[in-house]
Design a protein around this motif. Structure first.
Motif, PDB file in Angstrom:
ATOM      1  N   ASP A   1      30.102 -12.856  19.554  1.00 24.87           N
ATOM      2  CA  ASP A   1      30.751 -14.159  19.551  1.00 24.87           C
ATOM      3  C   ASP A   1      30.799 -14.700  20.971  1.00 24.87           C
ATOM      4  O   ASP A   1      31.069 -13.966  21.908  1.00 24.87           O
TER       5      ASP A   1
ATOM      6  N   VAL B   1      39.917 -10.863  19.269  1.00 23.45           N
ATOM      7  CA  VAL B   1      38.934 -11.412  20.187  1.00 23.45           C
ATOM      8  C   VAL B   1      37.955 -10.331  20.613  1.00 23.45           C
ATOM      9  O   VAL B   1      36.742 -10.532  20.639  1.00 23.45           O
TER      10      VAL B   1
ATOM     11  N   SER C   1      34.016 -10.306  19.917  1.00 26.41           N
ATOM     12  CA  SER C   1      33.089 -10.307  21.046  1.00 26.41           C
ATOM     13  C   SER C   1      32.077  -9.189  20.932  1.00 26.41           C
ATOM     14  O   SER C   1      30.966  -9.303  21.453  1.00 26.41           O
TER      15      SER C   1
ATOM     16  N   ASN D   1      34.003 -18.725  27.289  1.00 29.26           N
ATOM     17  CA  ASN D   1      34.987 -19.788  27.364  1.00 29.26           C
ATOM     18  C   ASN D   1      36.374 -19.349  27.784  1.00 29.26           C
ATOM     19  O   ASN D   1      37.299 -20.135  27.776  1.00 29.26           O
ATOM     20  N   MET D   2      36.513 -18.104  28.117  1.00 28.50           N
ATOM     21  CA  MET D   2      37.854 -17.619  28.400  1.00 28.50           C
ATOM     22  C   MET D   2      38.224 -17.746  29.865  1.00 28.50           C
ATOM     23  O   MET D   2      37.376 -17.631  30.742  1.00 28.50           O
TER      24      MET D   2
ATOM     25  N   LEU E   1      43.828 -18.078  25.095  1.00 24.27           N
ATOM     26  CA  LEU E   1      42.998 -18.182  23.919  1.00 24.27           C
ATOM     27  C   LEU E   1      43.812 -18.394  22.669  1.00 24.27           C
ATOM     28  O   LEU E   1      44.946 -17.967  22.576  1.00 24.27           O
ATOM     29  N   TYR E   2      43.257 -19.081  21.738  1.00 26.07           N
ATOM     30  CA  TYR E   2      43.866 -19.228  20.414  1.00 26.07           C
ATOM     31  C   TYR E   2      45.264 -19.788  20.470  1.00 26.07           C
ATOM     32  O   TYR E   2      46.115 -19.388  19.699  1.00 26.07           O
TER      33      TYR E   2
ATOM     34  N   GLY F   1      32.831 -16.222  22.610  1.00 26.10           N
ATOM     35  CA  GLY F   1      34.158 -16.447  23.172  1.00 26.10           C
ATOM     36  C   GLY F   1      34.307 -16.124  24.638  1.00 26.10           C
ATOM     37  O   GLY F   1      34.977 -16.830  25.382  1.00 26.10           O
TER      38      GLY F   1
END
Lengths: 229, 266
Positions: free
Chosen positions: B124, B116, B120, B129-130, A181-182, B126
């Motif tokens: 969010d 993150v 979350s 998509n991880m 991530l990121y 996120g």
């Protein structure tokens, strides 16, 4: 960095003296090493420690420089031996490679430090906005209980997502090297699906103790459509 | 001082190299002198350069002789123990820097993951998509956080004296207004240890008491003395549901994709 101006005289306190010796000796060798690299000179430095041990730095090596000096033969030994030339060339190439590698690592380190600093700033800014981001030690009991509920919910969702991915992927391991991530990518010392943290659990900085203050009365402005602060 | 970032390689340009040599040599010798004086230790330097057939020495030919003699008088093992050349010295520096780099990377990774995690919590997207590696790390971090929260909750509960029922009894009997709240607060601080459970009547008052009970468990005594807080809390209770301060409603865990705000209520 210290940057204090100290008088150039023997340091009175023994501990201070020892620490200073360590640091300055290290810095001295670093400067000598740079001088050799940048200007192609040959050098020997001897330093006795407060504990009467001796540190020495030499390029190409301490012994040969001392010998050269002592015999007052200030001309470098004539390079008759092909073997010696080979050794020198090999050593020089090594040194070049080492310097290149060192530069690379130092650049990476600087980049990571910058990244760390900006992450730190972001966190500080977030903490001003969101009470739940405050250090755990600063939250009240009620807040903690709420936070815990949310955390456990998040954990469920993460597990769900993990299972989802695992079942899609089946036994295939290629899917496990997904991009981090990121843009946090290059951790070649970490195995794929094991995750970054689990392989090095002891390396963590406990970021929890920070100096931001969360006035506790904020918790009672929660919800009910009153909005946050 | 220019503070230019140096490129760790031989300076090809002759005049630049010579100028650098002069400056740096001067600086090096100054550092040696300082080290000697500050730490009261013997040191010496011998420098061979292409610019001078004679080596440059510090502190002086005699000084150098004396240091070398002392050096040579030591057993071989002691001489070589802390002896380095360019290769070994650079090798050491590389190792040290790599360790620092690794540490910093781990620290940064944790910081990023923490962000993150907090994002979350607020819904969010996120997590969808991880990848697995990140999810594992996130899970680890969440576990760690829950552990810390539990510990903190435990320690807070230990600090708190058993539920001050005297408070609830008082509350249930008086009208809620700011002055009472204030009085209430001070009484609380005085009467914490006392128990007047007998006066406690569960029924209609239970919701209010429960709410108050919640608030009272907060460690920050200043809150008790703040009538405004209490007023607001109780007022909002009246406005919304007569019911309890639903824990779960305070942070609606908005993970269904519709609710992106932590504080959205129907």
């Amino acid at each position: 960095m210290g940057r204090q101006k100290i008088p150039i005289a023997k340091i009175p306190k023994k501990n201070h003296l020892q620490v200073t010796f360590s640091k300055r000796r290290s810095g001295l060798f670093k400067k000598a090493s740079e001088l050799c690299t940048l200007c192609g000179v040959e050098i020997a430095i001897l330093v006795f420690s407060p504990a009467e041990k001796v540190f020495s730095f030499g390029h190409p090596d301490v012994e040969s420089i001392l010998d050269r000096y002592l015999t007052r033969n200030h001309l470098p030994a004539p390079d008759q031996s092909g073997a010696q030339q080979l050794v020198d060339a090999h050593r020089n190439a090594n040194v070049r490679d080492l310097n290149a590698r060192l530069t690379q690592v130092l650049n990476q380190l600087e980049a990571e430090k910058k990244l760390g600093e900006s992450l730190h700033q972001m966190r500080k800014a977030s903490q001003k906005q969101f009470w739940w981001e405050a250090p755990i030690n600063e939250l009240g009991l009620h807040e903690l209980e709420q936070l815990k509920v949310s955390m456990e919910e998040l954990k469920k969702n993460v597990a769900k997502q993990t299972n989802k991915i695992s079942s899609i992927a089946g036994a295939s391991s290629t899917l496990y090297s997904s991009p981090a991530l990121y843009g946090v990518n290059q951790y070649d010392h970490i195995g794929g699906s094991a995750g970054f943290f689990e392989s090095k659990p002891t390396g963590f900085v406990n970021n929890i103790a920070s100096t931001s203050t969360m006035p506790n009365h904020h918790v009672y402005n929660l919800g009910y459509g009153h909005g946050l602060f | 001082m220019t503070r230019k970032k140096i490129n760790l390689a031989y300076i090809a340009n002759d005049s630049a190299r010579k100028a650098t040599f002069k400056k740096r040599k001067k600086g090096l010798l100054k550092k040696m002198s300082e080290l000697s004086t500050l730490c009261a230790v013997q040191t010496c330097a011998i420098i061979y350069s292409p610019y001078d057939p004679e080596p440059e020495v510090w502190p002086s030919p005699l000084g150098v002789q004396s240091v070398i003699a002392r050096f040579k008088s030591m057993p071989e093992a002691e001489q070589s123990r802390k002896m380095v050349n360019q290769e070994s010295f650079l090798g050491q520096r590389i190792i040290k820097s790599e360790e620092q780099l690794k540490k910093q990377q781990i620290e940064n990774r944790e910081r990023e993951m923490t962000q993150v995690m907090y994002r979350s919590l607020v819904g969010d997207q996120g997590v969808q998509n991880m990848g697995v590696a990140d999810l594992n790390d996130l899970e680890w971090l969440v576990d760690k956080s829950v552990e810390e929260i539990d510990e903190r909750i435990k320690s807070l509960r230990e600090q708190i004296v058993p539920p001050p029922q005297v408070m609830t009894a008082g509350m249930s009997n008086s009208h809620v207004n700011s002055t009472d709240g204030g009085k209430y607060g001070t009484e609380a601080t005085k009467n914490r240890a006392e128990t007047e459970m007998d006066a406690y009547t569960p029924n209609q008052q239970s919701s209010m008491n429960q709410k108050v009970g919640f608030g009272l468990r907060n460690e920050d005594m200043a809150v008790y003395q703040n009538p405004q807080w209490l007023e607001e809390l109780l007022r909002s209770n009246d406005q919304n549901m007569g019911g309890q301060l639903g824990k779960n409603e305070d942070i609606p865990f908005a993970f269904n994709g519709n609710n992106s705000s932590l504080w959205s209520f129907p």
